[in-house]
Design an enzyme around this catalytic site. Structure first.
Site, PDB file in Angstrom:
ATOM      1  N   GLY A  12       0.761  -1.203   0.085  1.00 56.12           N
ATOM      2  CA  GLY A  12       0.098  -0.162  -0.251  1.00 56.12           C
ATOM      3  C   GLY A  12       0.796   1.088  -0.095  1.00 56.12           C
ATOM      4  N   ASP A  32      -3.756  -7.163  -6.439  1.00 58.63           N
ATOM      5  CA  ASP A  32      -2.599  -7.574  -6.222  1.00 58.63           C
ATOM      6  C   ASP A  32      -2.523  -9.116  -6.014  1.00 58.63           C
ATOM      7  OD1 ASP A  32       0.665  -6.237  -5.451  1.00 58.63           O
ATOM      8  OD2 ASP A  32       0.362  -8.425  -5.253  1.00 58.63           O
ATOM      9  N   CYS A  76       8.835  -4.879 -11.225  1.00 61.84           N
ATOM     10  CA  CYS A  76      10.231  -4.327 -11.929  1.00 61.84           C
ATOM     11  C   CYS A  76      11.179  -5.331 -12.933  1.00 61.84           C
ATOM     12  CB  CYS A  76      10.772  -3.543 -10.883  1.00 61.84           C
ATOM     13  SG  CYS A  76      11.747  -4.692  -9.494  1.00 61.84           S
ATOM     14  N   SER A 347       8.808  -2.197  -2.121  1.00 62.91           N
ATOM     15  CA  SER A 347       7.963  -1.151  -2.057  1.00 62.91           C
ATOM     16  C   SER A 347       8.551   0.068  -2.637  1.00 62.91           C
ATOM     17  CB  SER A 347       7.454  -1.009  -0.568  1.00 62.91           C
ATOM     18  OG  SER A 347       6.469  -0.055  -0.508  1.00 62.91           O
TER      19      SER A 347
END
Length: 364
Positions: A12, A32, A76, A347
């Site tokens: 989050g 997610d 990523c 994150s």
């Protein structure tokens, strides 16, 4: 109030950044497939993300929320060497590409779109597909590569950010990608601002400094001849990027280690790593990493107390302050330390995102 959808929501970070920025916004739904991350998200925000595969979402699935804003932090790995740089051919890029193709099919487009990813995304096929689609749909686009160190936070975490706002009237200009500028300074325009950076000690749990569970195991240190570990001290002002492997045996490239003993020693004998054993090297705790990533946390004893006067101009870049807005980031009791490090390593920095929200995106 702005209604958001949060894709690839993780724990989050993009949601927390809305609160850190003070934006009048709510997240109608997060998406997610990581079960552990979803558990943390629900524990923090009180609502469970959808675990439906993003590349299976339909126009109907999205339009039901009447969202004004999309927040995205896609995987990523397609854009990293560790992920073999497969870009759009990587299966993990498919959900983002799917959302890009869904955009023009919506009856009402989101007014705002924000995306975060790693360096290298800016030269990817995925980014090309994204900005070309946004350009064709009359979005005003800004892109940048920025690190928290540029915002007065002692942690290096270079990341790519895209900020897009729908134009009120169609633009006459075309071909954004040929004239795009990837900004690498903050703020983008105007006089450079020198932010005060607190020392690392302001982020530490001092009572945990000698906790056995956070010490770097001897076997991990002594097997690494001639590797220059990133060792920092409480008095220092920079830490290296924490990755999802932090806290494991991958100590060479996963983040900084904190020196807790013999603090007068600053010259290290890398050829004889056993000499490092007297330095009390430990991992930063998950709580400390979360603070360095500017997640909203309860006040702590050692934080910096310097505050700034509120700016009359709400889009003026702010000096970093530890955010304490609620809800705080909270991990369920059954989440292990190694899982916390993995989630935090995947994150983002909430303060950086919050400043981009405030100063560039939500400025209408």
């Amino acid at each position: 109030m702005i209604t958001c959808l949060e894709f690839f929501s993780g724990i989050g970070g993009l949601h927390h950044a809305l609160n850190v920025a003070g934006i009048d916004a709510s997240v109608a739904k997060a998406f997610d497939m990581n079960e552990v991350a979803n558990k943390v998200y629900q524990h923090t925000f009180g609502s469970a993300p959808s675990n439906k595969a993003i590349d299976r979402l339909t126009v109907k699935d999205i339009e039901r929320y009447n969202a004004d804003c999309w927040l995205l932090s896609p995987p990523c790995q397609p854009y990293t060497r560790g992920g073999k740089l497969q870009d759009s051919e990587d299966q993990r890029a498919k959900p983002l590409l799917h959302l890009i193709t869904l955009l023009p099919k919506l009856s009402i487009l989101p007014r705002y779109i924000f995306l975060e990813n790693v360096k290298n995304f800016e030269c990817s096929q995925s980014r090309e597909a994204l900005v070309n689609q946004l350009d064709s749909l009359d979005y005003y686009i800004q892109e940048c590569l920025l690190s928290p160190t540029q915002f007065g936070i002692p942690n290096h975490r270079l990341r790519y950010y895209l900020i897009a706002r729908r134009r009120d009237t169609p633009s006459d200009s075309e071909g954004y990608i040929e004239r795009a500028i990837i900004h690498e300074c903050w703020p983008f325009d105007g006089e450079r601002i020198e932010f005060k950076t607190p020392s690392i000690s302001a982020f530490l749990d001092l009572e945990e400094t000698d906790a056995e569970q956070h010490l770097v195991p001897e076997k991990y240190l002594t097997k690494s001849n001639n590797f220059r570990f990133d060792i920092t001290k409480p008095s220092g002002h920079q830490t290296s990027c924490f990755t999802k492997a932090y806290g494991s045996h991958h100590i060479q490239t996963s983040g900084s280690m904190l020196q807790t003993k013999n603090l007068e020693v600053s010259s290290y004998d890398w050829a004889h790593p056993e000499s490092l054993l007297s330095l009390g090297l430990r991992y930063f705790t998950p709580t400390e990493v979360a603070r360095l990533h500017a997640f909203p946390m309860p006040p702590w004893k050692n934080e910096t107390t310097d505050t700034q006067e509120p700016s009359v101009n709400s889009i003026t870049p702010r000096q970093y302050e530890a955010p304490h807005c609620t809800p705080h980031l909270k991990f369920p009791d059954d989440i292990k330390i190694i899982q916390k490090h993995r989630l935090l390593g995947n994150s983002l920095n909430c303060w950086v995102v919050a400043e981009l929200y405030r100063c560039l995106m939500f400025i209408d």
